[in-house]
Design a protein around this motif. Structure first.
Motif, PDB file in Angstrom:
ATOM      1  N   GLY A   1       7.029  15.819   1.264  1.00  0.00           N
ATOM      2  CA  GLY A   1       6.664  16.109   2.633  1.00  0.00           C
ATOM      3  C   GLY A   1       7.625  15.495   3.622  1.00  0.00           C
ATOM      4  O   GLY A   1       8.751  15.091   3.282  1.00  0.00           O
ATOM      5  N   PHE A   2       7.193  15.383   4.894  1.00  0.00           N
ATOM      6  CA  PHE A   2       8.032  14.828   5.942  1.00  0.00           C
ATOM      7  C   PHE A   2       8.254  13.329   5.743  1.00  0.00           C
ATOM      8  O   PHE A   2       7.439  12.632   5.129  1.00  0.00           O
ATOM      9  CB  PHE A   2       7.385  15.056   7.316  1.00  0.00           C
ATOM     10  N   ALA A   3       9.357  12.852   6.271  1.00  0.00           N
ATOM     11  CA  ALA A   3       9.642  11.413   6.376  1.00  0.00           C
ATOM     12  C   ALA A   3       9.520  10.685   5.048  1.00  0.00           C
ATOM     13  O   ALA A   3       9.019   9.564   4.982  1.00  0.00           O
ATOM     14  CB  ALA A   3       8.706  10.772   7.409  1.00  0.00           C
ATOM     15  N   GLY A   4       9.993  11.323   3.977  1.00  0.00           N
ATOM     16  CA  GLY A   4      10.001  10.671   2.678  1.00  0.00           C
ATOM     17  C   GLY A   4       8.671  10.629   1.968  1.00  0.00           C
ATOM     18  O   GLY A   4       8.549   9.985   0.911  1.00  0.00           O
ATOM     19  N   SER A   5       7.668  11.293   2.502  1.00  0.00           N
ATOM     20  CA  SER A   5       6.369  11.306   1.826  1.00  0.00           C
ATOM     21  C   SER A   5       6.418  12.226   0.606  1.00  0.00           C
ATOM     22  O   SER A   5       7.223  13.159   0.536  1.00  0.00           O
ATOM     23  CB  SER A   5       5.285  11.776   2.794  1.00  0.00           C
ATOM     24  N   PHE A   6       5.531  11.934  -0.357  1.00  0.00           N
ATOM     25  CA  PHE A   6       5.385  12.820  -1.518  1.00  0.00           C
ATOM     26  C   PHE A   6       3.895  12.931  -1.809  1.00  0.00           C
ATOM     27  O   PHE A   6       3.242  11.955  -2.187  1.00  0.00           O
ATOM     28  CB  PHE A   6       6.124  12.282  -2.748  1.00  0.00           C
ATOM     29  N   TRP A   7       3.372  14.154  -1.625  1.00  0.00           N
ATOM     30  CA  TRP A   7       1.936  14.367  -1.670  1.00  0.00           C
ATOM     31  C   TRP A   7       1.486  14.812  -3.038  1.00  0.00           C
ATOM     32  O   TRP A   7       2.124  15.648  -3.675  1.00  0.00           O
ATOM     33  CB  TRP A   7       1.531  15.400  -0.615  1.00  0.00           C
TER      34      TRP A   7
ATOM     35  N   TRP B   1      -2.104  18.431 -10.240  1.00  0.00           N
ATOM     36  CA  TRP B   1      -1.074  19.461 -10.395  1.00  0.00           C
ATOM     37  C   TRP B   1      -0.281  19.243 -11.677  1.00  0.00           C
ATOM     38  O   TRP B   1       0.141  20.185 -12.342  1.00  0.00           O
ATOM     39  CB  TRP B   1      -0.152  19.428  -9.179  1.00  0.00           C
ATOM     40  N   GLY B   2      -0.146  17.975 -12.026  1.00  0.00           N
ATOM     41  CA  GLY B   2       0.647  17.630 -13.194  1.00  0.00           C
ATOM     42  C   GLY B   2      -0.025  17.873 -14.528  1.00  0.00           C
ATOM     43  O   GLY B   2       0.584  17.627 -15.577  1.00  0.00           O
TER      44      GLY B   2
ATOM     45  N   SER C   1     -11.935  15.405  -4.040  1.00  0.00           N
ATOM     46  CA  SER C   1     -10.504  15.171  -4.241  1.00  0.00           C
ATOM     47  C   SER C   1      -9.946  14.305  -3.126  1.00  0.00           C
ATOM     48  O   SER C   1     -10.545  14.175  -2.053  1.00  0.00           O
ATOM     49  CB  SER C   1      -9.738  16.501  -4.306  1.00  0.00           C
ATOM     50  N   ARG C   2      -8.775  13.748  -3.397  1.00  0.00           N
ATOM     51  CA  ARG C   2      -8.006  13.017  -2.381  1.00  0.00           C
ATOM     52  C   ARG C   2      -6.547  13.414  -2.532  1.00  0.00           C
ATOM     53  O   ARG C   2      -5.983  13.363  -3.628  1.00  0.00           O
ATOM     54  CB  ARG C   2      -8.155  11.497  -2.573  1.00  0.00           C
ATOM     55  N   THR C   3      -5.951  13.847  -1.439  1.00  0.00           N
ATOM     56  CA  THR C   3      -4.520  14.152  -1.418  1.00  0.00           C
ATOM     57  C   THR C   3      -3.827  13.027  -0.659  1.00  0.00           C
ATOM     58  O   THR C   3      -4.210  12.710   0.473  1.00  0.00           O
ATOM     59  CB  THR C   3      -4.260  15.515  -0.764  1.00  0.00           C
ATOM     60  N   TRP C   4      -2.795  12.430  -1.291  1.00  0.00           N
ATOM     61  CA  TRP C   4      -2.249  11.190  -0.759  1.00  0.00           C
ATOM     62  C   TRP C   4      -0.748  11.085  -1.011  1.00  0.00           C
ATOM     63  O   TRP C   4      -0.179  11.830  -1.818  1.00  0.00           O
ATOM     64  CB  TRP C   4      -2.963   9.982  -1.378  1.00  0.00           C
ATOM     65  N   SER C   5      -0.145  10.133  -0.310  1.00  0.00           N
ATOM     66  CA  SER C   5       1.267   9.821  -0.472  1.00  0.00           C
ATOM     67  C   SER C   5       1.425   8.310  -0.515  1.00  0.00           C
ATOM     68  O   SER C   5       0.632   7.589   0.108  1.00  0.00           O
ATOM     69  CB  SER C   5       2.076  10.393   0.696  1.00  0.00           C
ATOM     70  N   PRO C   6       2.424   7.804  -1.248  1.00  0.00           N
ATOM     71  CA  PRO C   6       2.671   6.357  -1.201  1.00  0.00           C
ATOM     72  C   PRO C   6       2.912   5.899   0.228  1.00  0.00           C
ATOM     73  O   PRO C   6       3.304   6.679   1.108  1.00  0.00           O
ATOM     74  CB  PRO C   6       3.933   6.186  -2.064  1.00  0.00           C
ATOM     75  N   GLY C   7       2.698   4.597   0.453  1.00  0.00           N
ATOM     76  CA  GLY C   7       2.717   4.068   1.802  1.00  0.00           C
ATOM     77  C   GLY C   7       4.044   4.129   2.508  1.00  0.00           C
ATOM     78  O   GLY C   7       4.109   3.984   3.717  1.00  0.00           O
ATOM     79  N   GLY C   8       5.120   4.389   1.809  1.00  0.00           N
ATOM     80  CA  GLY C   8       6.425   4.479   2.451  1.00  0.00           C
ATOM     81  C   GLY C   8       7.480   3.847   1.573  1.00  0.00           C
ATOM     82  O   GLY C   8       7.193   3.196   0.561  1.00  0.00           O
ATOM     83  N   THR C   9       8.723   4.035   1.943  1.00  0.00           N
ATOM     84  CA  THR C   9       9.827   3.525   1.149  1.00  0.00           C
ATOM     85  C   THR C   9       9.708   2.013   0.982  1.00  0.00           C
ATOM     86  O   THR C   9       9.670   1.263   1.955  1.00  0.00           O
ATOM     87  CB  THR C   9      11.167   3.866   1.821  1.00  0.00           C
ATOM     88  N   GLY C  10       9.634   1.587  -0.268  1.00  0.00           N
ATOM     89  CA  GLY C  10       9.522   0.174  -0.557  1.00  0.00           C
ATOM     90  C   GLY C  10       8.173  -0.422  -0.241  1.00  0.00           C
ATOM     91  O   GLY C  10       7.986  -1.631  -0.348  1.00  0.00           O
ATOM     92  N   SER C  11       7.216   0.410   0.137  1.00  0.00           N
ATOM     93  CA  SER C  11       5.895  -0.090   0.511  1.00  0.00           C
ATOM     94  C   SER C  11       4.898   0.153  -0.598  1.00  0.00           C
ATOM     95  O   SER C  11       4.999   1.127  -1.340  1.00  0.00           O
ATOM     96  CB  SER C  11       5.395   0.589   1.790  1.00  0.00           C
ATOM     97  N   ALA C  12       3.938  -0.758  -0.707  1.00  0.00           N
ATOM     98  CA  ALA C  12       2.837  -0.558  -1.646  1.00  0.00           C
ATOM     99  C   ALA C  12       1.712   0.179  -0.928  1.00  0.00           C
ATOM    100  O   ALA C  12       1.731   0.394   0.271  1.00  0.00           O
ATOM    101  CB  ALA C  12       2.357  -1.903  -2.168  1.00  0.00           C
ATOM    102  N   GLY C  13       0.697   0.579  -1.694  1.00  0.00           N
ATOM    103  CA  GLY C  13      -0.457   1.238  -1.111  1.00  0.00           C
ATOM    104  C   GLY C  13      -0.217   2.715  -0.878  1.00  0.00           C
ATOM    105  O   GLY C  13       0.778   3.295  -1.315  1.00  0.00           O
TER     106      GLY C  13
ATOM    107  N   ARG D   1       3.746   9.442  13.090  1.00  0.00           N
ATOM    108  CA  ARG D   1       4.475   8.193  12.880  1.00  0.00           C
ATOM    109  C   ARG D   1       4.149   7.567  11.541  1.00  0.00           C
ATOM    110  O   ARG D   1       5.036   7.088  10.837  1.00  0.00           O
ATOM    111  CB  ARG D   1       4.141   7.226  14.023  1.00  0.00           C
ATOM    112  N   SER D   2       2.861   7.585  11.138  1.00  0.00           N
ATOM    113  CA  SER D   2       2.479   6.977   9.861  1.00  0.00           C
ATOM    114  C   SER D   2       2.403   7.994   8.735  1.00  0.00           C
ATOM    115  O   SER D   2       2.342   7.627   7.567  1.00  0.00           O
ATOM    116  CB  SER D   2       1.111   6.295  10.001  1.00  0.00           C
ATOM    117  N   ASN D   3       2.364   9.302   9.104  1.00  0.00           N
ATOM    118  CA  ASN D   3       2.168  10.381   8.136  1.00  0.00           C
ATOM    119  C   ASN D   3       0.757  10.385   7.553  1.00  0.00           C
ATOM    120  O   ASN D   3       0.493  11.085   6.570  1.00  0.00           O
ATOM    121  CB  ASN D   3       3.191  10.348   7.000  1.00  0.00           C
ATOM    122  N   ASP D   4      -0.170   9.620   8.139  1.00  0.00           N
ATOM    123  CA  ASP D   4      -1.536   9.601   7.620  1.00  0.00           C
ATOM    124  C   ASP D   4      -2.259  10.876   8.035  1.00  0.00           C
ATOM    125  O   ASP D   4      -2.323  11.205   9.226  1.00  0.00           O
ATOM    126  CB  ASP D   4      -2.284   8.382   8.161  1.00  0.00           C
ATOM    127  N   PRO D   5      -2.859  11.613   7.078  1.00  0.00           N
ATOM    128  CA  PRO D   5      -3.559  12.852   7.415  1.00  0.00           C
ATOM    129  C   PRO D   5      -5.069  12.625   7.578  1.00  0.00           C
ATOM    130  O   PRO D   5      -5.657  11.754   6.946  1.00  0.00           O
ATOM    131  CB  PRO D   5      -3.279  13.735   6.201  1.00  0.00           C
TER     132      PRO D   5
END
Length: 863
Positions: free
Chosen positions: A37-43, A94-95, A125-137, A261-265
């Motif tokens: 997704g946008f800004a380095g996100s991966f959903w 999906w995997g 269900s929950r659709t999510w992305s890691p918290g950001g580059t180098g970030s946990a959560g 800014r946070s990419n939180d949906p």
């Protein structure tokens, strides 16, 4: 093209939905993903399935990819059975398909048993992305499943999605799913601004098994700002390749509002019209806040309200249900009142802090009021959010406004977790102002074992949230499911004019311990399976307790018998309060259902009786005897509206054994007006009996105890008590009886007496079998919600067993456990005040003797 994978098992290959989660053997997740997704996100999407049934479920998954070049839907079968009470989580679902290219789409989840019979399941269900580059959560959104029963419930032409925004802070995506396997559907997407004016429109056509998501749809349409509402309307549909349609034109709609800014949906559930009148139109936001949280978070709730109708200006009332479980006692709910115009959208940002600043956490009830007591259908959404750690963005969860209704018991909250990554809160709401409720929360692990439980007592009009609920009872891990059941309820009669229905709502909130991002989990209603033999043709309960006549034509397979074709009821130079007619019913045959349609009209000049009158349709059991010796069985009781007509349709299948051959019927309305009278000129009445063929659902025997009779109440002189007026009746119960039911119809009349009885006081009806009592209290608290709302007079007031302009169905009381097959049961009856005290009329109101009209029948079913 169709592909299948087994063991897994993959098929490139289907069918849409109630707006609120329900269990069903087929469910639709409107959006799933495994995509950058946008800004380095991966959903990616995590799927949770819970089996609440007593049968093992063989689960299959169908992916409906968004990409046109994907080759069609992909079926995943051959998964291990899901045993009763087990929970299964598919991380990055999906995997589960090896080698499937990254993408997005929708998913259909289906469950059958080993014999191919449907097994109802709960899906979330929950659709999510890691918290950001180098970030946990992580950051994500809960996407609840939509029950897809393929009964046309998802075929309604319109959905609305609230709170769309395109700005430097937020963008909004809009999705449409066509899950059908043979239909092409066309849609109009119309965007309304906050004032209700159309700001733009776009059309889309979706073929079978199709998923479409328009990212940042407002920007694509050249729109900026907030407060927009999307109206999605199906404009046409057709079968691909021609031919007759074999499935309903179902579809699903959703939205997703994303912080730029946070990419939180935040998931935006599409909202449909609530057609039932009254309390179902109240929308409950089960959790709202203005409070500090863990790790420096600070939560607040923004509420969005949209008036979908064109009724002009509506009074809009937001009432607060306080947290803590203790309620408000005898006080009145705190409320905020404003107005909203038809088509408009209002944003109530920081609603707790700005309107209810004495509270930190609460639930909210939103309703609209217009003239005449009508209850418009407002659509409600909310977002509870906090600034991110740096304060430059936000994260939060979408919490929909859920239609208030007598939700099924129990409710399921799936996907609970207590781990280093997540904690889960459980919330409960009691929106009744009269009922104290005891709720049991039982937690089941992935293997289906009950691992712990918690009992909660909720006072009337109260909310409670159990933070870190699993941790609190020493449970750790994921794939837990909570089943919430009401174990006890008590009517405290704090506000007798409010609903007496024991009702609760349950929800969960799963919070990422690293980012503090919450995901809302709406409790799933476990609606009981329909009683055996409910009938295949008409859902008579769909509009209860008002039973408005359906618009659908009577099917050709049904048999129609009309009686009293616009028969005139009036009183004057002649007495037409009672009218007699003959009807020729089918001679023989078991029936799947029998309906009775009442069409009450004004006289030809349009001047109806000005007053609410008791009416009754009765069957004459001995028509060959002199009329003064006739014995009656009451078929229907109704109360006329003030000055207007009505049309109602009710289930009388249980009376089918009495409706054979030529029968004599008597229609009666207690009117005292006629031609030239200053209070109106009476009524015209038509009854249609509709016999639906199919598997026989009728009882084997109908035992008439009393036709409609008058019983005086409040006079304790010997010979005038209720006991003196009702002799015990001996009833022989057949040796092969498998079920015995009593149908009791009671309506109270007269006022101005002690306690304003018997019309405006709460009275208990006691049925005794061999000395054992079973009681009902037919007090109506819902007259103000009657859809026959163009009448005049005091129709909004609560009454003893009836409302003006409505059918009085009566009470069906299962007495099987009170009788012994092959023996004689002695039946008796009494009328008491609601607390069990005998009523004494110490203040007679001008000679208006308080009384009840009562009728009683037994239905006996044999094995």
């Amino acid at each position: 093209m169709r592909s299948t994978i087994f063991g897994l098992v993959l098929i490139i290959a289907g069918q849409a939905a109630a707006a609120n989660p329900e269990h069903s053997y087929r469910q639709i997740i409107p959006a799933v993903a495994h995509i950058e997704g946008f800004a380095g996100s991966f959903w990616r999407t995590d799927l949770v399935i819970f089996n609440p049934s007593d049968r093992a479920a063989i689960v299959s998954l169908r992916i409906l990819p968004s990409r046109p070049d994907a080759g069609g839907p992909i079926d995943v079968v051959g998964l291990p059975p899901l045993e009763p009470m087990q929970t299964r989580k598919f991380s990055d679902v999906w995997g589960v398909v090896p080698g499937l290219a990254a993408g997005a789409g929708a998913m259909v989840v289906e469950a059958l048993d080993g014999d191919g019979q449907p097994v109802p399941i709960v899906v979330d269900s929950r659709t999510w992305s890691p918290g950001g580059t180098g970030s946990a959560g992580s950051y994500g959104q809960g996407i609840p499943a939509v029950a897809w029963r393929q009964d046309g419930a998802l075929a309604g032409v319109e959905r609305r999605v609230l709170d769309l925004e395109s700005s430097a802070e937020f963008r909004t995506n809009l999705g449409i799913v066509n899950p059908t396997g043979s239909l092409e559907q066309s849609f109009l997407v119309k965007i309304l601004d906050a004032g209700g004016a159309e700001a733009g429109r776009v059309y889309h056509r979706l073929g079978p098994h199709a998923h479409l998501q328009r990212n940042d749809i407002l920007r694509e349409m050249g729109l900026e700002g907030s407060g927009y509402t999307a109206v999605i309307r199906r404009t046409r549909w057709e079968t691909v390749g021609g031919g007759a349609a074999t499935e309903a034109p179902d579809f699903v709609v959703y939205g997703s509002k994303v912080d730029q800014r946070s990419n939180d949906p935040t998931y935006l559930a599409a909202q449909v019209e609530t057609t039932q009148s009254g309390l179902p139109k109240h929308r409950v936001v089960p959790a709202a806040a203005k409070t500090g949280g863990a790790d420096g978070s600070f939560w607040q709730t923004d509420v969005t309200i949209h008036s979908a109708g064109d009724a002009g200006v509506t009074a809009m009332v937001v009432e607060l249900i306080p947290t803590g479980g203790v309620g408000i006692g005898g006080g009145s709910p705190e409320r905020y009142v404003t107005t909203i115009g038809g088509g408009q959208t209002k944003a109530l940002n920081d609603i707790i802090g700005s309107r209810f600043d004495d509270h930190e956490i609460a639930a909210l009830v939103v309703q609209g009021l217009v003239g005449g007591g009508a209850s418009p259908d407002l659509r409600v959404s909310s977002r509870t959010w906090t600034p991110t750690a740096g304060g430059e963005a936000t994260m939060g969860q979408g919490i929909p406004g859920i239609p208030r209704r007598s939700v099924a018991d129990p409710a399921v909250v799936p996907g609970l977790e207590a781990s280093a990554e997540f904690r889960t809160n459980i919330g409960l709401v009691n929106p009744s102002q009269n009922i104290r409720e005891t709720l049991d929360i039982t937690y089941y692990d992935a293997a289906g074992a009950a691992r712990g439980s918690t009992d909660v007592v909720l006072e009337p009009w109260s909310h409670i949230q159990l933070d870190s609920a699993l941790d609190a009872i020493g449970l750790q891990g994921s794939e837990f499911t909570a089943v919430v059941a009401m174990t006890e309820s008590e009517n405290l009669m704090i506000r007798p004019s409010e609903s007496w229905e024991p009702v609760f709502m349950a929800y969960g909130s799963r919070i990422d311990r690293i980012t503090n991002d919450p995901t809302f989990i709406e409790g799933v209603r476990l609606t009981p399976e329909p009683p055996k033999g409910q009938g295949d043709w008409v859902d008579f309960s769909a509009d209860e307790p008002w039973y408005r006549c359906p618009s659908d034509p009577i099917p050709a397979e049904a048999t129609l018998v009309r009686a009293f074709d616009r028969a005139a009821h009036w009183f004057g130079s002649e007495n037409h309060r009672s009218v007699t007619a003959e009807a020729d019913f089918p001679e023989t045959g078991g029936w799947n259902q029998v309906g009775l349609r009442l069409h009450l009209e004004c006289p030809e000049n349009g001047i109806c009786d000005h007053w609410d009158r008791t009416g009754s349709l009765q069957l004459v059991l001995n028509p060959d005897d002199p009329e003064e010796e006739w014995e009656y069985l009451e078929v229907m009781r109704q109360i006329t509206p003030y000055r207007v007509g009505m049309c109602q349709y009710v289930d009388i299948t249980a009376l089918a054994p009495m409706l054979t051959g030529r029968r004599t019927l008597v229609s009666w309305i207690d009117t005292w007006v006629g031609p030239g009278h200053s209070d109106g000129e009476g009524w015209r009445i038509t009854f249609d009996f509709v016999f639906y063929p199919g598997a026989d659902r009728t009882p084997d025997e109908v035992v008439n105890i009393w036709g409609r009779r008058s019983i005086e109440v409040g006079n304790l002189d010997p010979g005038h008590t209720v006991d003196a007026q009702t002799e015990p009746v001996a009833v022989a119960i057949p040796a092969d009886a498998s079920r015995v039911e009593a149908r009791l119809i009671t309506t109270g009349h007269s006022f101005g007496n002690s306690e304003n009885c018997a019309e405006f006081c709460v009275m208990r009806q006691d049925l005794y079998l061999d000395g054992e009592r079973r009681s009902v209290v037919p007090w109506r608290t819902d007259c103000e919600y009657n859809p026959v709302n163009d009448q005049q007079g005091t129709w909004l007031y609560d009454r003893n067993g009836w409302c003006p302009g409505a059918i009085t169905i009566g009470e069906i009381i299962d007495i099987t456990d009170m009788v012994t097959p092959g023996e004689t049961a002695v039946l008796d009856f009494d009328i008491r005040m609601q607390d069990g005290e005998e009523y004494e009329n110490t203040n007679p109101g001008g000679g208006l003797t308080p009384f009840e009209w009562v009728s009683l029948q037994l239905y006996i079913y044999r094995e």
